[in-house]
Scaffold this motif. Sequence first.
Motif, PDB file in Angstrom:
ATOM      1  N   LYS A   1      63.412 -54.197 -33.506  1.00  0.00           N
ATOM      2  CA  LYS A   1      61.842 -54.280 -34.219  1.00  0.00           C
ATOM      3  C   LYS A   1      60.921 -54.970 -33.271  1.00  0.00           C
ATOM      4  O   LYS A   1      59.830 -54.038 -33.217  1.00  0.00           O
ATOM      5  CB  LYS A   1      62.091 -55.027 -35.558  1.00  0.00           C
ATOM      6  CG  LYS A   1      63.326 -54.558 -36.179  1.00  0.00           C
ATOM      7  CD  LYS A   1      63.550 -55.463 -37.655  1.00  0.00           C
ATOM      8  CE  LYS A   1      63.401 -56.931 -37.361  1.00  0.00           C
ATOM      9  NZ  LYS A   1      64.968 -57.194 -36.792  1.00  0.00           N
ATOM     10  N   SER A   2      61.324 -55.596 -32.794  1.00  0.00           N
ATOM     11  CA  SER A   2      60.264 -56.366 -31.967  1.00  0.00           C
ATOM     12  C   SER A   2      59.796 -55.204 -30.556  1.00  0.00           C
ATOM     13  O   SER A   2      58.808 -54.934 -30.292  1.00  0.00           O
ATOM     14  CB  SER A   2      60.730 -57.604 -31.170  1.00  0.00           C
ATOM     15  OG  SER A   2      60.566 -58.472 -32.140  1.00  0.00           O
ATOM     16  N   THR A   3      61.101 -54.843 -30.178  1.00  0.00           N
ATOM     17  CA  THR A   3      61.042 -53.929 -28.957  1.00  0.00           C
ATOM     18  C   THR A   3      60.140 -52.803 -29.441  1.00  0.00           C
ATOM     19  O   THR A   3      59.275 -52.019 -28.597  1.00  0.00           O
ATOM     20  CB  THR A   3      62.189 -53.334 -28.492  1.00  0.00           C
ATOM     21  OG1 THR A   3      63.218 -54.253 -28.426  1.00  0.00           O
ATOM     22  CG2 THR A   3      62.283 -52.376 -27.722  1.00  0.00           C
TER      23      THR A   3
ATOM     24  N   MET B   1      52.581 -56.167 -36.405  1.00  0.00           N
ATOM     25  CA  MET B   1      52.477 -57.305 -36.680  1.00  0.00           C
ATOM     26  C   MET B   1      54.185 -57.576 -36.772  1.00  0.00           C
ATOM     27  O   MET B   1      54.863 -57.024 -37.289  1.00  0.00           O
ATOM     28  CB  MET B   1      52.176 -57.812 -37.942  1.00  0.00           C
ATOM     29  CG  MET B   1      50.472 -57.540 -38.259  1.00  0.00           C
ATOM     30  SD  MET B   1      49.821 -57.700 -39.907  1.00  0.00           S
ATOM     31  CE  MET B   1      50.015 -55.860 -40.401  1.00  0.00           C
ATOM     32  N   ASP B   2      54.528 -58.562 -35.988  1.00  0.00           N
ATOM     33  CA  ASP B   2      55.823 -58.975 -35.738  1.00  0.00           C
ATOM     34  C   ASP B   2      56.334 -60.299 -36.304  1.00  0.00           C
ATOM     35  O   ASP B   2      55.981 -61.238 -35.819  1.00  0.00           O
ATOM     36  CB  ASP B   2      56.243 -59.139 -34.170  1.00  0.00           C
ATOM     37  CG  ASP B   2      57.640 -59.381 -34.048  1.00  0.00           C
ATOM     38  OD1 ASP B   2      58.632 -59.067 -34.787  1.00  0.00           O
ATOM     39  OD2 ASP B   2      58.068 -59.185 -32.779  1.00  0.00           O
ATOM     40  N   GLU B   3      57.053 -60.067 -37.805  1.00  0.00           N
ATOM     41  CA  GLU B   3      57.217 -61.419 -38.339  1.00  0.00           C
ATOM     42  C   GLU B   3      55.896 -62.227 -38.501  1.00  0.00           C
ATOM     43  O   GLU B   3      56.177 -63.635 -38.248  1.00  0.00           O
ATOM     44  CB  GLU B   3      58.551 -62.054 -37.992  1.00  0.00           C
ATOM     45  CG  GLU B   3      59.629 -60.947 -37.846  1.00  0.00           C
ATOM     46  CD  GLU B   3      60.742 -61.698 -37.460  1.00  0.00           C
ATOM     47  OE1 GLU B   3      61.118 -62.823 -37.780  1.00  0.00           O
ATOM     48  OE2 GLU B   3      61.713 -61.324 -36.574  1.00  0.00           O
ATOM     49  N   PRO B   4      54.628 -62.100 -38.828  1.00  0.00           N
ATOM     50  CA  PRO B   4      53.652 -62.793 -38.535  1.00  0.00           C
ATOM     51  C   PRO B   4      53.683 -63.939 -39.530  1.00  0.00           C
ATOM     52  O   PRO B   4      53.075 -64.888 -39.323  1.00  0.00           O
ATOM     53  CB  PRO B   4      52.425 -61.844 -39.027  1.00  0.00           C
ATOM     54  CG  PRO B   4      53.209 -60.854 -39.953  1.00  0.00           C
ATOM     55  CD  PRO B   4      54.460 -60.648 -39.285  1.00  0.00           C
TER      56      PRO B   4
END
Lengths: 251, 273
Positions: free
Chosen positions: B46-48, B158-161
């Motif tokens: 997901k982050s990737t 937004m990565d797990e903000p």
Amino acid sequence: MISTGRKILGYVAASAVLLVGWQLLAMLIASPALPGPAPALTDFVRLFVPALLPQLGYSAWRVLASVAIGTLLAVPLGLVLGRSPRADAVFAPLVFLSYPVPKAVFLPVLLVLLGIGNTSIIALIALIVFFQILVTARDAARQIPSGSVTSVRSLGADRWQVFRHVVLPASMPDVFTALRISSGTAIAVLFFSESTAGQTGLGWYIYDAWGRIAYSEMFAGIVAMALLGVVLYELIESAERRVCRWTRAGR
Amino acid sequence: MVHVHITDASVTYQGVDRRVHALDGVTLDLAEGEPVSVIGPSGCGKSTLLFALAGLVPLDGGSMDVGGEQVAGPRLRTSLILQDFGLLPWKTVLANAALGLQVRRHPRAERERDAIAALERVGLGDFLHTYPSELSGGMRQRLALARALALDADLLLMDEPLSALDALTREDLQGLLLELWHQRKHTAVLVTHSIEEAVFLGRRIVVMTPRPGRVASIVDNPDFGTAGYRDTEAFYERCAALRRLLADEGALHVADGLTGEAETDVASEAVRR
Ligand SMILES: Nc1ncnc2c1ncn2[C@@H]1O[C@H](COP(=O)(O)OP(=O)(O)OP(=O)(O)O)[C@@H](O)[C@H]1O
Ligand SMILES: [Mg+2]
């Protein structure tokens, strides 16, 4: 933040403790080689303007110049090595081979190459400070959290901007710690090199007084040298307070 | 605002001693101004996916197109918000909010004006000269948002903000995110581990497979953004459906916000066999 008043009070109290200890030790040993604080400080006051101040000037200039040169060269280089695996692969072995070599042994070489006097002394101290800061700056740059770099890169920062906004400020607290440690080394090397190579400076003065068996004058010189060390340390402290304001936030 | 077309995107990392296939042929389209949530097991990429969209990680297959242009590097109006907020502790709140503008060499007066406006919008107008370490977690996240707003971002990644925040603050900020979206109608990709958050903040919810990440399914969420959605029957049902889907993906041991329901589902199934 500790106020200036409290800081001065701290120094006064510490000086009092040292003076009492010194006095006791002098009484215990009862040797002319260790005069008590009273004759030493009398000589310090008497000789300060005519004899000590000029030597203090030489010494201060040497140690400030060399610490500045060593730091200004080491910080950028160390940070680049820490952030660039390619540069690091080339230079790190060089650094680690030469780091453990006691640089003081190069004084004779420097004396031959640069002559007796300021240049050799400044070069030697700068060399020693350079290595201490270089190794610290490199390690500090390697430990920067990748999130800081990523977030700034995602804003479109180029390499220089990443360096300026992230790598440089993030490493500063560690660099200042190394600088504080180096300042002690710098004063020690200053004494060593001045007493060996020159006819000026506090190191030379102390050594010369020792040769003349003028022990209270010698201790006046030692007190002056200690003062120089304190001033250098405080200069570094106040620079850090300016540069690393954020480290005192949120505590 | 922009549309996003991701076609058959693959990413492989060259790790220290092995290659990691992180993304494997992800295809996903976002309409202009569409907010999408992404949920999936830990390590599924997901982050990737976000980093690639932000132009920070190169693709080794497929393509990504944002607003009609191929992603080749960081884009001016794409803003990435990270879990640890990506704030610089050595810069004040104002300098952090203005950083994007500074990197883009906007004149000082202009970037301070824009940053202050953004900070006021997220309720940090009184903290301009504070350092991030003096802020609470929720305030730090607001600051990260302000940075994106100052840039006038049209694509928010937004990565797990909100995952580092306590439940109350998290709900408060989910509300703020929704409000900002209503005002600005930006395109958004929100990666989250929380089922409720995914449903609350995504018009569609993308469920990913375990690594190498692929799109397992896409859940439509037509009631997204309606007033009081969080308290409706439809919201609970959508969450329950998503939870079942994730259980089928084998992702549930990592998804937070999971209740007994899904666990008993999996357990009773095991008993039946
Ligand atoms: N820089 C890297 N080098 C090598 N491998 C990496 C790198 N970054 C991520 N990976 C690997 O790629 C895979 C996907 O990572 P990613 O961070 O995208 O997962 P994620 O879905 O965001 O996980 P999480 O939900 O835990 O945040 C993981 O297996 C991870 O180990
Ligand atoms: Mg992740």
